[in-house]
Design a protein around this motif. Structure first.
Motif, PDB file in Angstrom:
ATOM      1  N   MET A   1       0.842  -1.210   0.000  1.00 17.49           N
ATOM      2  CA  MET A   1       0.000   0.000   0.000  1.00 17.49           C
ATOM      3  C   MET A   1       0.875   1.256   0.000  1.00 17.49           C
ATOM      4  N   VAL A   2       1.948   1.253   0.774  1.00 18.74           N
ATOM      5  CA  VAL A   2       2.846   2.419   0.819  1.00 18.74           C
ATOM      6  C   VAL A   2       3.447   2.664  -0.568  1.00 18.74           C
ATOM      7  N   LEU A   3       3.966   1.622  -1.184  1.00 19.07           N
ATOM      8  CA  LEU A   3       4.565   1.755  -2.525  1.00 19.07           C
ATOM      9  C   LEU A   3       3.531   2.264  -3.531  1.00 19.07           C
ATOM     10  N   THR A   4       2.322   1.711  -3.451  1.00 18.83           N
ATOM     11  CA  THR A   4       1.260   2.088  -4.392  1.00 18.83           C
ATOM     12  C   THR A   4       0.830   3.535  -4.174  1.00 18.83           C
ATOM     13  N   ALA A   5       0.775   3.956  -2.923  1.00 19.74           N
ATOM     14  CA  ALA A   5       0.370   5.336  -2.608  1.00 19.74           C
ATOM     15  C   ALA A   5       1.372   6.330  -3.188  1.00 19.74           C
ATOM     16  N   VAL A   6       2.648   6.028  -3.064  1.00 21.95           N
ATOM     17  CA  VAL A   6       3.686   6.912  -3.606  1.00 21.95           C
ATOM     18  C   VAL A   6       3.570   6.969  -5.128  1.00 21.95           C
ATOM     19  N   GLU A   7       3.328   5.802  -5.703  1.00 19.61           N
ATOM     20  CA  GLU A   7       3.190   5.689  -7.157  1.00 19.61           C
ATOM     21  C   GLU A   7       1.982   6.482  -7.664  1.00 19.61           C
ATOM     22  N   ILE A   8       0.820   6.208  -7.087  1.00 25.66           N
ATOM     23  CA  ILE A   8      -0.427   6.829  -7.551  1.00 25.66           C
ATOM     24  C   ILE A   8      -0.392   8.350  -7.369  1.00 25.66           C
ATOM     25  N   SER A   9       0.190   8.794  -6.260  1.00 27.49           N
ATOM     26  CA  SER A   9       0.204  10.236  -5.979  1.00 27.49           C
ATOM     27  C   SER A   9       1.401  10.917  -6.647  1.00 27.49           C
ATOM     28  N   ASP A  10       2.148  10.149  -7.382  1.00 31.79           N
ATOM     29  CA  ASP A  10       3.351  10.653  -8.047  1.00 31.79           C
ATOM     30  C   ASP A  10       4.289  11.329  -7.035  1.00 31.79           C
ATOM     31  N   GLY A  11       4.385  10.712  -5.886  1.00 22.80           N
ATOM     32  CA  GLY A  11       5.314  11.191  -4.861  1.00 22.80           C
ATOM     33  C   GLY A  11       4.828  12.362  -4.039  1.00 22.80           C
ATOM     34  N   THR A  12       3.561  12.758  -4.235  1.00 25.35           N
ATOM     35  CA  THR A  12       3.090  13.951  -3.519  1.00 25.35           C
ATOM     36  C   THR A  12       2.363  13.628  -2.202  1.00 25.35           C
ATOM     37  N   ILE A  13       2.089  12.359  -1.933  1.00 24.58           N
ATOM     38  CA  ILE A  13       1.386  12.019  -0.687  1.00 24.58           C
ATOM     39  C   ILE A  13       2.283  12.368   0.502  1.00 24.58           C
ATOM     40  N   ASP A  14       1.656  12.859   1.585  1.00 28.00           N
ATOM     41  CA  ASP A  14       2.474  13.302   2.723  1.00 28.00           C
ATOM     42  C   ASP A  14       2.903  12.121   3.587  1.00 28.00           C
ATOM     43  N   ALA A  15       3.991  12.350   4.309  1.00 21.39           N
ATOM     44  CA  ALA A  15       4.593  11.278   5.106  1.00 21.39           C
ATOM     45  C   ALA A  15       3.648  10.780   6.193  1.00 21.39           C
ATOM     46  N   ARG A  16       2.831  11.677   6.740  1.00 18.77           N
ATOM     47  CA  ARG A  16       1.907  11.241   7.804  1.00 18.77           C
ATOM     48  C   ARG A  16       0.877  10.244   7.271  1.00 18.77           C
ATOM     49  N   SER A  17       0.444  10.427   6.039  1.00  9.48           N
ATOM     50  CA  SER A  17      -0.509   9.475   5.455  1.00  9.48           C
ATOM     51  C   SER A  17       0.149   8.116   5.288  1.00  9.48           C
ATOM     52  N   LEU A  18       1.436   8.135   4.911  1.00 10.65           N
ATOM     53  CA  LEU A  18       2.154   6.857   4.765  1.00 10.65           C
ATOM     54  C   LEU A  18       2.283   6.178   6.128  1.00 10.65           C
ATOM     55  N   ALA A  19       2.567   6.983   7.160  1.00 13.12           N
ATOM     56  CA  ALA A  19       2.638   6.416   8.513  1.00 13.12           C
ATOM     57  C   ALA A  19       1.263   5.862   8.912  1.00 13.12           C
ATOM     58  N   GLY A  20       0.209   6.536   8.452  1.00 12.11           N
ATOM     59  CA  GLY A  20      -1.148   6.059   8.738  1.00 12.11           C
ATOM     60  C   GLY A  20      -1.395   4.682   8.150  1.00 12.11           C
ATOM     61  N   ILE A  21      -0.870   4.448   6.955  1.00 16.21           N
ATOM     62  CA  ILE A  21      -1.016   3.123   6.318  1.00 16.21           C
ATOM     63  C   ILE A  21      -0.331   2.058   7.178  1.00 16.21           C
ATOM     64  N   ILE A  22       0.862   2.370   7.648  1.00 15.31           N
ATOM     65  CA  ILE A  22       1.563   1.416   8.526  1.00 15.31           C
ATOM     66  C   ILE A  22       0.721   1.166   9.787  1.00 15.31           C
ATOM     67  N   GLY A  23       0.095   2.240  10.270  1.00 10.76           N
ATOM     68  CA  GLY A  23      -0.790   2.108  11.440  1.00 10.76           C
ATOM     69  C   GLY A  23      -1.949   1.155  11.185  1.00 10.76           C
TER      70      GLY A  23
END
Ligand SMILES: [Mg+2]
Length: 229
Positions: free
Chosen positions: A66-88
């Motif tokens: 999900m983290v890899l896909t989020a970075v891909e889909i958002s073209d690197g613009t997703i914020d770090a807190r959202s990525l931490a949320g996925i890990i959560g």
């Protein structure tokens, strides 16, 4: 000595797939600014498919995908807190209470009176052992095996390790691909107990099903009658 019955865990003894579907919906919502639900699903599936050999099966691999896909889909613009949320979300899934399927403890009690029950489940060692522990079912099993993959070679190794002849072994589980076909391939018997949904990676290749015959029951409670018959 009683014969050995192999029993799968996820979606055979307790809900598992549903937990993933709940989080997939959250992921679609998170990705909504960049992508519609269908495209998000397709991108996540492609990431999982490309990484299954590296990530293995389970929650950790799912969260990484999900983290890899989020970075891909958002073209690197997703914020770090959202990525931490996925890990959560992954952490939440790891701690989720176990929801046993209907009639499972009673069915295991019955089966355990005629068979030595061997739990065979695939995925992350810690996660799988944790679920077995939290399920309250651990003492109903003669032995437990957590394997990285369920293929003929793995089953052969597990049976050899416990001194079980394949011809005297029956496996019960919800996945035709993981619990039925590889066991038939090594000369054992298998019983399919379908669950409501099947992960796309667990769908068997139609070619593999040609000419293969195995019993199907509605729930674990019907397995004892079938074995006795
Ligand atoms: Mg399963």
């Amino acid at each position: 000595m009683l014969p050995v019955l192999g029993v799968d865990a996820d979606d055979t003894l307790w809900e598992n797939e549903e937990r993933f579907h709940e989080v997939e919906q959250r992921f679609r919502d998170l990705m909504a600014p960049w992508s519609d639900g269908e495209a998000t699903d397709a991108a996540l599936l492609a990431t999982e498919r490309a990484n299954i050999a590296r990530h293995g099966y389970g929650i950790k691999g799912f969260a990484l995908s999900m983290v890899l896909t989020a970075v891909e889909i958002s073209d690197g613009t997703i914020d770090a807190r959202s990525l931490a949320g996925i890990i959560g979300w992954g952490h939440e899934m790891l701690a989720h209470p176990i929801e046993l399927l209907d009639g499972v403890p009673e069915a295991l009690d019955t089966l355990g009176s005629t068979h030595r029950l061997l739990l065979i489940t695939k995925g992350d060692l810690g996660d799988q052992l944790g679920k077995i522990e939290r399920s309250g079912l651990a003492d109903r099993f003669w032995r437990t095996e957590v394997v990285p993959e369920k293929d003929p070679g793995t089953y052969r190794d597990v049976l050899e390790c416990h001194d079980i002849h394949p011809a005297e072994f029956t496996m019960v589980g919800n996945s035709v691909k993981s619990d039925v076909l590889p066991v038939l391939a090594i000369g054992g018997r298998a019983i399919h107990v379908p669950h409501t949904t099947t992960w796309v990676f667990e769908e068997p290749d139609p070619e593999e099903l040609a000419g293969v015959d195995f019993p199907v029951v509605e729930n674990l409670g019907q397995v004892a009658g079938l074995l006795a018959g």
